[in-house]
Design an enzyme around this catalytic site. Structure first.
Site, PDB file in Angstrom:
ATOM      1  N   VAL A  14       0.806  -1.229   0.000  1.00  0.00           N
ATOM      2  CA  VAL A  14       0.000   0.000   0.000  1.00  0.00           C
ATOM      3  C   VAL A  14       0.840   1.283   0.000  1.00  0.00           C
ATOM      4  O   VAL A  14       0.341   2.353  -0.340  1.00  0.00           O
ATOM      5  CB  VAL A  14      -0.999   0.066   1.186  1.00  0.00           C
ATOM      6  CG1 VAL A  14      -2.027  -1.042   1.107  1.00  0.00           C
ATOM      7  CG2 VAL A  14      -0.279   0.052   2.529  1.00  0.00           C
ATOM      8  N   TYR A  64       2.992   5.548  15.487  1.00  0.00           N
ATOM      9  CA  TYR A  64       1.707   4.877  15.248  1.00  0.00           C
ATOM     10  C   TYR A  64       0.535   5.809  15.575  1.00  0.00           C
ATOM     11  O   TYR A  64      -0.410   5.940  14.788  1.00  0.00           O
ATOM     12  CB  TYR A  64       1.649   3.610  16.099  1.00  0.00           C
ATOM     13  CG  TYR A  64       0.429   2.758  15.875  1.00  0.00           C
ATOM     14  CD1 TYR A  64       0.312   1.960  14.741  1.00  0.00           C
ATOM     15  CD2 TYR A  64      -0.621   2.739  16.799  1.00  0.00           C
ATOM     16  CE1 TYR A  64      -0.810   1.168  14.538  1.00  0.00           C
ATOM     17  CE2 TYR A  64      -1.745   1.961  16.605  1.00  0.00           C
ATOM     18  CZ  TYR A  64      -1.831   1.169  15.469  1.00  0.00           C
ATOM     19  OH  TYR A  64      -2.948   0.390  15.266  1.00  0.00           O
TER      20      TYR A  64
END
Ligand SMILES: NC(=O)c1ccc[n+]([C@@H]2O[C@H](COP(=O)([O-])OP(=O)(O)OC[C@H]3O[C@@H](n4cnc5c(N)ncnc54)[C@H](O)[C@@H]3O)[C@@H](O)[C@H]2O)c1
Length: 248
Positions: free
Chosen positions: A64, A158
């Site tokens: 991706v 994250y």
């Protein structure tokens, strides 16, 4: 079946939430395109789904974070089905945890590239394909995280990536609503998948004590919410985020 005839493209489909999503969307009647960087695992997902739900499901290798890899995957989908997917679920994601004082630039970039830029590229390319084909009923579901909302020690990269996913989703929903494309985020808490299982036991115990329902979630409990957002039962919902956290 609520998703009969719909074509669903799921990234990160070789494991955890992505794999469960493939199963639940197929159960609801969708054709499944399971895409993952790990093709072997995507194949396993499709073998299991095809055994249970006998429709035309396929697996693809996909990174991706890589624009041409996405173009190639979309080209294969168009060749195979003659139309773009109208359900897109961005489950591909990675962790590279460390405290900010120690986190390498490489680990920061890698997480942002997969989690945030990957979501951007998939949304942009799929939305363009949907519009080019004159389709005006599509649903894109992006996996954020409750960590993107509240932060967490050791996860600056994250948390930032997932906060970005949520705002990207909201903003794209504003731009694409009049084209019949809905976008929503799902924000899981702590879900029993290989990603969560890799977290050290000490940290897991700490999290568990903060979950009012007293347990981690199962990937199917995320997939069911994704299925709701994918189908017409959520036809007036766009630009929102749904927390699925056991009350965390
Ligand atoms: N498990 C949790 O507790 C939890 C909580 C909040 C959010 N999430 C999010 O949900 C999503 C799914 O998580 P999971 O727990 O199922 O993780 P997982 O590690 O079990 O699965 C992630 C999948 O993504 C694939 N992937 C990684 N990088 C990729 C890339 N560049 N291109 C394509 N595929 C790639 C991996 O090969 C893997 O199959 C992630 O975005 C994650 O951040 C998970």
């Amino acid at each position: 079946m609520t998703l009969t005839g719909r074509l669903a493209f799921i990234t990160g489909a070789g494991s955890g939430i992505g794999r469960s999503t493939c199963r639940i969307l197929a159960r609801d009647g969708a054709f499944i395109v399971a895409a993952d960087k790990n093709k072997k695992n995507a194949d396993e997902t499709i073998n299991a789904v095809s055994k249970e739900f006998k429709q035309k499901h396929i697996s693809l290798e996909l990174d991706v974070g890589n624009s041409s890899s996405i173009d190639e995957a979309l080209g294969k989908i168009l060749k195979e089905y003659g139309k773009p997917p109208t359900i897109i679920v961005n489950c591909a994601g990675i962790l590279r945890d460390n405290f900010i004082l120690k986190l390498s630039e490489e680990d920061f970039d890698e997480v942002l590239k997969t989690n945030l830029k990957g979501t951007f590229l998939i949304v942009q390319k799929c939305a363009n394909a949907i519009i080019e084909h004159g389709i005006n009923n599509a649903s894109i579901i992006n996996l954020g995280s409750i960590i993107g909302k509240y932060g967490n020690i050791g996860q600056v990269n994250y948390a930032a990536s997932k906060a970005g996913v949520e705002r990207l989703t909201r903003t794209a929903s504003l731009e694409l609503a009049n084209k019949g494309i809905r976008l929503n985020s799902v924000l899981p808490g702590f879900i029993m998948t290989p990603m969560f299982q890799a977290v050290p036991d000490k940290v897991k115990t700490k999290f568990m004590s903060k979950i009012p329902m007293g347990r981690c979630g199962e990937p199917e409990e995320i997939a069911e919410v994704i299925a709701f957002l994918a189908g017409d039962k959520s036809s007036y919902i766009t630009g929102t985020s749904i927390e699925v956290t056991g009350g965390f």
